[in-house]
Scaffold this motif. Structure first.
Motif, PDB file in Angstrom:
ATOM      1  N   GLY A   1       0.852  -1.175   0.000  1.00 29.50           N
ATOM      2  CA  GLY A   1       0.000   0.000   0.000  1.00 29.50           C
ATOM      3  C   GLY A   1       0.891   1.228   0.000  1.00 29.50           C
ATOM      4  O   GLY A   1       2.112   1.124   0.085  1.00 29.50           O
ATOM      5  N   THR A   2       0.279   2.405  -0.103  1.00 32.11           N
ATOM      6  CA  THR A   2       1.035   3.651  -0.025  1.00 32.11           C
ATOM      7  C   THR A   2       0.377   4.592   0.973  1.00 32.11           C
ATOM      8  O   THR A   2      -0.854   4.728   0.998  1.00 32.11           O
ATOM      9  CB  THR A   2       1.129   4.351  -1.388  1.00 32.11           C
ATOM     10  OG1 THR A   2      -0.164   4.426  -1.986  1.00 32.11           O
ATOM     11  CG2 THR A   2       2.078   3.620  -2.317  1.00 32.11           C
ATOM     12  N   LEU A   3       1.198   5.219   1.770  1.00 34.15           N
ATOM     13  CA  LEU A   3       0.709   6.209   2.728  1.00 34.15           C
ATOM     14  C   LEU A   3       0.340   7.482   1.975  1.00 34.15           C
ATOM     15  O   LEU A   3       1.152   8.019   1.223  1.00 34.15           O
ATOM     16  CB  LEU A   3       1.803   6.505   3.760  1.00 34.15           C
ATOM     17  CG  LEU A   3       1.415   7.419   4.928  1.00 34.15           C
ATOM     18  CD1 LEU A   3       0.473   6.695   5.884  1.00 34.15           C
ATOM     19  CD2 LEU A   3       2.670   7.895   5.673  1.00 34.15           C
ATOM     20  N   ILE A   4      -0.899   7.977   2.177  1.00 33.68           N
ATOM     21  CA  ILE A   4      -1.315   9.214   1.513  1.00 33.68           C
ATOM     22  C   ILE A   4      -1.670  10.320   2.504  1.00 33.68           C
ATOM     23  O   ILE A   4      -1.749  11.480   2.118  1.00 33.68           O
ATOM     24  CB  ILE A   4      -2.476   8.969   0.535  1.00 33.68           C
ATOM     25  CG1 ILE A   4      -3.702   8.425   1.258  1.00 33.68           C
ATOM     26  CG2 ILE A   4      -2.045   8.031  -0.585  1.00 33.68           C
ATOM     27  CD1 ILE A   4      -4.947   8.401   0.395  1.00 33.68           C
ATOM     28  N   THR A   5      -1.923   9.960   3.752  1.00 39.14           N
ATOM     29  CA  THR A   5      -2.030  10.920   4.848  1.00 39.14           C
ATOM     30  C   THR A   5      -1.406  10.247   6.069  1.00 39.14           C
ATOM     31  O   THR A   5      -0.951   9.112   5.989  1.00 39.14           O
ATOM     32  CB  THR A   5      -3.485  11.319   5.165  1.00 39.14           C
ATOM     33  OG1 THR A   5      -4.126  10.261   5.890  1.00 39.14           O
ATOM     34  CG2 THR A   5      -4.287  11.622   3.900  1.00 39.14           C
ATOM     35  N   ARG A   6      -1.436  10.915   7.195  1.00 38.89           N
ATOM     36  CA  ARG A   6      -0.845  10.323   8.396  1.00 38.89           C
ATOM     37  C   ARG A   6      -1.575   9.072   8.869  1.00 38.89           C
ATOM     38  O   ARG A   6      -1.029   8.285   9.641  1.00 38.89           O
ATOM     39  CB  ARG A   6      -0.823  11.351   9.531  1.00 38.89           C
ATOM     40  CG  ARG A   6       0.140  12.510   9.303  1.00 38.89           C
ATOM     41  CD  ARG A   6      -0.039  13.566  10.371  1.00 38.89           C
ATOM     42  NE  ARG A   6       0.828  14.713  10.148  1.00 38.89           N
ATOM     43  CZ  ARG A   6       1.952  14.955  10.811  1.00 38.89           C
ATOM     44  NH1 ARG A   6       2.334  14.123  11.769  1.00 38.89           N
ATOM     45  NH2 ARG A   6       2.684  16.018  10.546  1.00 38.89           N
ATOM     46  N   SER A   7      -2.816   8.864   8.416  1.00 35.95           N
ATOM     47  CA  SER A   7      -3.568   7.710   8.917  1.00 35.95           C
ATOM     48  C   SER A   7      -4.301   6.931   7.831  1.00 35.95           C
ATOM     49  O   SER A   7      -5.083   6.031   8.144  1.00 35.95           O
ATOM     50  CB  SER A   7      -4.582   8.166   9.979  1.00 35.95           C
ATOM     51  OG  SER A   7      -5.430   9.170   9.465  1.00 35.95           O
ATOM     52  N   TYR A   8      -4.047   7.234   6.551  1.00 37.24           N
ATOM     53  CA  TYR A   8      -4.729   6.523   5.466  1.00 37.24           C
ATOM     54  C   TYR A   8      -3.711   5.868   4.542  1.00 37.24           C
ATOM     55  O   TYR A   8      -2.737   6.492   4.124  1.00 37.24           O
ATOM     56  CB  TYR A   8      -5.600   7.477   4.650  1.00 37.24           C
ATOM     57  CG  TYR A   8      -6.945   7.754   5.274  1.00 37.24           C
ATOM     58  CD1 TYR A   8      -8.098   7.114   4.822  1.00 37.24           C
ATOM     59  CD2 TYR A   8      -7.077   8.644   6.335  1.00 37.24           C
ATOM     60  CE1 TYR A   8      -9.335   7.362   5.396  1.00 37.24           C
ATOM     61  CE2 TYR A   8      -8.305   8.902   6.918  1.00 37.24           C
ATOM     62  CZ  TYR A   8      -9.428   8.253   6.445  1.00 37.24           C
ATOM     63  OH  TYR A   8     -10.647   8.494   7.023  1.00 37.24           O
ATOM     64  N   ILE A   9      -3.987   4.604   4.216  1.00 37.47           N
ATOM     65  CA  ILE A   9      -3.185   3.832   3.278  1.00 37.47           C
ATOM     66  C   ILE A   9      -4.043   3.520   2.054  1.00 37.47           C
ATOM     67  O   ILE A   9      -5.178   3.051   2.178  1.00 37.47           O
ATOM     68  CB  ILE A   9      -2.699   2.502   3.896  1.00 37.47           C
ATOM     69  CG1 ILE A   9      -1.919   2.749   5.193  1.00 37.47           C
ATOM     70  CG2 ILE A   9      -1.873   1.721   2.881  1.00 37.47           C
ATOM     71  CD1 ILE A   9      -0.562   3.332   4.997  1.00 37.47           C
ATOM     72  N   LEU A  10      -3.488   3.779   0.877  1.00 36.16           N
ATOM     73  CA  LEU A  10      -4.158   3.431  -0.378  1.00 36.16           C
ATOM     74  C   LEU A  10      -3.683   2.056  -0.826  1.00 36.16           C
ATOM     75  O   LEU A  10      -2.485   1.772  -0.827  1.00 36.16           O
ATOM     76  CB  LEU A  10      -3.814   4.481  -1.436  1.00 36.16           C
ATOM     77  CG  LEU A  10      -4.455   4.329  -2.819  1.00 36.16           C
ATOM     78  CD1 LEU A  10      -5.965   4.519  -2.729  1.00 36.16           C
ATOM     79  CD2 LEU A  10      -3.843   5.335  -3.793  1.00 36.16           C
TER      80      LEU A  10
END
Length: 290
Positions: free
Chosen positions: A80-89
């Motif tokens: 996955g990729t981190l897109i905010t401090r608490s969300y993974i895409l």
């Protein structure tokens, strides 16, 4: 009265465009970083500025990559990729295998065989492990056609950002790959090797891709194709959810996400990716509303 020279007219036009019509006109960099109030914050920067990347990733070169692990397993099953401090895409296929409060998410990893990652005298911060609080799969996901193969993972608590862990930028305004500003596209991921690999890729037109993958899958809206730039066989085991990355004005953007590969395919067969620009609104709204 003296006539206005050509360069002066150009400068005046730029000033008018940038200030006189601020509601509708944005320079690309400003638009990419400010059109969303939840995405593209503290994103996409590393100490590596060259566009030609080595085959093996360097320390802190892709600090947005995340790995998913089953409980008590030592080998990851998805990216996955981190897109905010608490969300993974990640992909919907990966998300379907994630168990809330059980699946482990690891960020800030580099060398899978070392407790602390170092190159020379430089050492990275320790990895951060998080649990999954919520799984959000695209409402239009079709597990037979892989249409809308995209999902969001909400972590149980925010990560601490550093040179080893930071979000990747997303293309809020789509830019064309292959122009002078972004010539090289790479798929970064861990395979069966201990360090992340950076595969140099190139896009394959959808009609050409349909011919190359044949009857094995029907390509749909929101899917794109890419293959090894040199038509080599590449190892993508456990790579679903990894990023197709491009450098744009000294920041890394995720333009696509690895969805599926065709099993037992020949060298140079394209891989199927999720076209991120087509889902930016869904990503933004999902983060904003949850």
């Amino acid at each position: 009265m003296a006539s206005v020279k050509g360069p002066a007219v150009i400068c005046l036009l730029l000033i008018l465009l940038s200030f006189g019509d601020g509601e509708r006109f944005h320079f690309p960099d400003k638009a990419q970083l400010e059109l969303s109030d939840v995405l593209n914050k503290e994103c996409g920067s590393t100490e590596y500025e060259e566009r030609d990347r080595p085959a093996e990733g360097r320390l802190q070169e892709s600090p947005w990559l995340a790995l998913f692990y089953y409980p008590d397993e030592s080998v990851h099953f998805c990216h996955g990729t981190l897109i905010t401090r608490s969300y993974i895409l990640t992909t919907a296929v990966c998300a379907s295998n994630i168990v809330v409060n059980e699946t482990s998410v690891v960020l800030g990893e580099y060398d899978l065989n070392t407790e602390q990652d170092c190159e020379g005298v430089k050492c990275a911060d320790p990895v951060q492990r998080r649990s999954v609080e919520k799984v959000i799969i695209h409402e239009g996901y079709n597990q037979e056609t892989f249409m809308n193969d995209i999902a969001m993972i909400v972590l149980d608590r925010e990560v601490l950002l550093s040179d080893s862990i930071k979000p990747i930028c997303l293309p809020l305004i789509k830019f064309e790959i292959g122009t002078v500003n972004q010539p090289n596209v790479y798929n970064s991921l861990w395979t069966t090797l201990q360090r992340p690999q950076q595969y140099w890729m190139r896009y394959v037109e959808l009609d050409d891709c349909r011919q190359l993958v044949g009857h094995k899958i029907n390509l749909n809206e929101g899917q794109i194709c890419a293959r090894s730039y040199n038509n080599k066989t590449i190892e993508m085991t456990g790579g679903a959810g990894s990023a197709l990355e491009v450098e744009y004005h000294n920041r890394m953007y995720q333009v696509a996400m690895l969805s599926i590969g065709i099993l037992e395919s020949e060298a140079g067969t394209p891989y199927i990716y999720v076209d991120i620009p087509k889902y930016v609104k869904w990503i933004h709204d999902t983060v904003k509303n949850n």
